[in-house]
Design a protein around this motif. Structure first.
Motif, mmCIF file in Angstrom:
data_model
loop_
_atom_site.group_PDB
_atom_site.id
_atom_site.type_symbol
_atom_site.label_atom_id
_atom_site.label_comp_id
_atom_site.label_asym_id
_atom_site.label_seq_id
_atom_site.Cartn_x
_atom_site.Cartn_y
_atom_site.Cartn_z
ATOM 1 N N ILE A 108 0.941 -1.074 -0.088
ATOM 2 C CA ILE A 108 0.019 -0.024 -0.106
ATOM 3 C C ILE A 108 0.758 1.246 0.041
ATOM 4 N N LEU A 114 1.463 5.509 -0.937
ATOM 5 C CA LEU A 114 0.574 7.114 -0.794
ATOM 6 C C LEU A 114 1.030 7.923 -2.112
ATOM 7 N N CYS A 146 -6.528 2.288 -6.931
ATOM 8 C CA CYS A 146 -6.145 3.458 -6.538
ATOM 9 C C CYS A 146 -7.371 4.127 -5.965
ATOM 10 N N LEU A 147 -7.379 4.586 -4.603
ATOM 11 C CA LEU A 147 -8.422 5.077 -3.862
ATOM 12 C C LEU A 147 -8.353 6.657 -3.933
ATOM 13 N N PHE A 158 -10.006 9.886 -2.595
ATOM 14 C CA PHE A 158 -10.945 9.929 -1.343
ATOM 15 C C PHE A 158 -11.549 11.655 -1.653
ATOM 16 N N LEU A 207 -6.732 7.146 6.044
ATOM 17 C CA LEU A 207 -5.586 6.205 5.433
ATOM 18 C C LEU A 207 -5.429 5.069 6.257
ATOM 19 N N SER A 262 -8.289 2.660 5.707
ATOM 20 C CA SER A 262 -8.430 1.941 4.438
ATOM 21 C C SER A 262 -7.459 0.999 4.426
ATOM 22 N N ALA A 263 -6.292 1.132 4.997
ATOM 23 C CA ALA A 263 -5.062 0.252 4.652
ATOM 24 C C ALA A 263 -5.631 -1.037 5.692
ATOM 25 N N LEU A 317 -3.280 4.804 -2.153
ATOM 26 C CA LEU A 317 -4.086 5.932 -1.388
ATOM 27 C C LEU A 317 -3.893 7.250 -1.838
ATOM 28 N N GLN A 318 -4.906 7.801 -2.004
ATOM 29 C CA GLN A 318 -4.644 9.610 -2.232
ATOM 30 C C GLN A 318 -4.285 10.063 -0.929
ATOM 31 N N VAL A 366 -0.355 4.114 7.568
ATOM 32 C CA VAL A 366 -0.980 3.076 6.675
ATOM 33 C C VAL A 366 -0.059 2.082 7.185
#
Ligand code: BES
Ligand code: MN
Ligand code: ZN
Length: 492
Positions: A3, A5, A108-109, A111, A125, A128-129, A157-158, A169
């Protein structure tokens, strides 16, 4: 899974199996850019009413020309400015469920403007992780054909790739690893997951992590220490009891450790006070407290938290046999206090009381025990709240707060002296049951008699540790709460 960023400024250039866009159903933010790139496709689709942006609504679009992502997934956030933490979980989980169903390898998220009430932006963050990693859990060990595993391997993750974000994360992922360890141990059947199996699985942690040491006491050693209460539970079983100590040293030796003590009854038949047959299979979950201790140590070691933690697992099987403990039998605990065992089905407190006395030798900064202790707690709180007891009110408040932060919630219950006389016995220092009233409270009162010398809390997870019915399975609770507590104790 991996994961990472990234700020993800230009959505149409993101190369991924599936681009996940959180949206309230309006053409704004990332959707505006995607709409332009796709020649107005998003606008058309919103106008048709195919996606309204309601909380946790999803719209999966397998192909969209003009963007680099292979697939697009819209996840609704509702129309208020911020969402509750419960809704945040709901919408993250619904998005992740689609990702798993579509067998996406990476995602790819985005948000966008998604904000959660009362939480920092970075909370999403870590959360989600954690949820991404938890979604990868499959129980397959006793199936002749393994279920297909999750295809998810990478997620972006954005967010800015700062040290503090990366750490969150990482914490989310490690918490999830711990949760999944706990779920697996819980879901394994009683004929595989025996006290000795728990000892062997714990020893694996010592091989995996340099800062972890594991020691295991056998019944002979427990006898020498005077653990008559714990041994009275395993007396009727062919499986010998084990007392497992998992020591994680993440800070200077001089720092007093936080001790977690888990009930590890690998199967609870009730013993001579035999349980009724219905749903008795679920008593394989009676070691979920122990499993959460192993899982939390796994998470803490993986995250390399700068704190000292000791996990103690009191593992035994509760069976009826010619050698089993009988109602009316009196045993002497390691503390020296004697106990009249009026019901052999109230065995959790018997294994725990000796483990709690043993915990004292670590000069602990705090002790938390975790146990599927009473059916009465399930009646009182159901599956949502964990029963929370402490001999120090500020400790209960602290842990309640950790549970809220981690969305692994506990609710305070009274540990008043008024309940203590229910444990009076004519023939011993105390009885192991307190009658029909307030069963969860009197079980906690029993334990409190062994925890006078330190800051102590008790978590009754009887309702929270597993789900019944079609979704039968261990939940991995309360690893989230415990990790959050230890994270807050760690020195940076
Ligand atoms: N493991 C059970 C508690 C339990 C029951 C947890 C159902 C989850 C679901 C525990 O050992 C037990 O049997 N407790 C008894 C105590 C009673 C005999 C005082 C109970 O709750 O009935
Ligand atoms: Mn029992
Ligand atoms: Zn039990």
């Amino acid at each position: 899974m991996q994961i990472s960023l990234k700020p993800c400024k230009d959505p149409k250039t993101i190369a991924t199996d599936c681009l996940v866009v959180f949206s309230n159903g309006q053409l704004s933010g990332a959707l505006t850019a995607i709409n332009e790139a796709s020649d107005g496709a998003i606008d058309a689709l919103l106008k048709r009413g195919d996606f309204k942006g309601k909380v946790a609504e999803t719209l999966y679009i397998p192909y969209l020309p003009g963007i680099r992502a292979k697939r697009l997934l819209l996840v609704g956030t509702g129309d208020s400015e911020t969402v509750s933490d419960a809704d945040a979980d709901k919408l993250l989980q619904s998005g992740i469920a689609v990702l798993n169903k579509q067998q996406s390898k990476d995602c790819c998220l985005l948000f966008g403007d998604l904000r959660v009430d009362g939480r920092k932006a970075s909370w999403l963050l870590q959360r989600s992780a954690q949820l991404l990693e938890v979604s990868r859990y499959r129980y397959s060990e006793t199936l002749s054909k393994a279920k297909p595993g999750s295809a998810l391997r990478r997620a972006v993750l954005q967010g800015s790739n700062s040290d503090s974000n990366r750490k969150l994360v990482e914490y989310g992922q490690q918490t999830a690893e711990g949760i999944n360890v706990t779920r697996r141990l819980g879901d394994l059947p009683g004929n595989i997951c025996t006290p000795d199996f728990l000892a062997k699985e714990s020893r694996k942690l010592a091989r995996q992590f340099e800062k972890v040491k594991v020691s295991v006491l056998d019944e002979k050693k427990m006898q020498q220490l005077g653990m008559g209460a714990l041994l009275s539970v395993s007396a009727g079983s062919d499986q010998p009891a084990r007392l497992i100590a998992i020591e994680y040293q993440g800070a200077a030796k001089s720092q007093r450790p936080h001790v977690l003590v888990g009930k590890g009854v690998t199967f609870d038949t009730g013993g001579i006070s035999l349980k009724p047959g219905a749903k008795m299979d679920e008593m394989k979950y009676d070691m979920c407290g122990a499993a959460s201790v192993v899982g939390t140590l796994r998470a803490v070691a993986g995250a390399e938290l700068k704190v000292n933690v000791v996990g103690i697992v009191a593992a035994a099987e509760n069976m009826p046999s010619g050698r089993a403990t009988k109602p009316g039998d009196i045993v002497t605990s390691m503390s020296g206090q004697t106990i009249e065992i009026l019901n052999t089905d109230a065995e959790g407190r018997l294994v725990l009381c000796d483990a709690l006395t043993y915990a004292g030798k670590y000069k602990p900064a705090s002790v938390i025990d975790i146990a599927t202790l009473t059916g009465a707690c399930v009646v009182a709180l159901g599956k949502h709240a964990i029963g929370l007891y402490s001999n120090q009110d500020d400790f209960a408040a602290e842990l309640q707060n950790c549970g809220n932060e981690a969305r692994d919630r506990a609710w305070p219950m009274p540990l008043w002296d008024d309940y203590q006389p229910q444990l009076d016995s004519n023939f011993a220092d105390m009885a192991n049951i307190g009658g029909p009233e307030a069963g969860s409270v009197t079980a906690a009162c029993f334990l409190s008699r062994f925890c006078k010398d330190y800051r102590w809390a008790h978590l009754d997870i009887a309702g929270a540790a597993w789900l019944s019915g079609a979704n039968k399975g261990a939940t991995g609770r309360p690893v989230g709460l415990l990790f959050n507590y230890l994270q807050s104790k760690a020195k940076d």
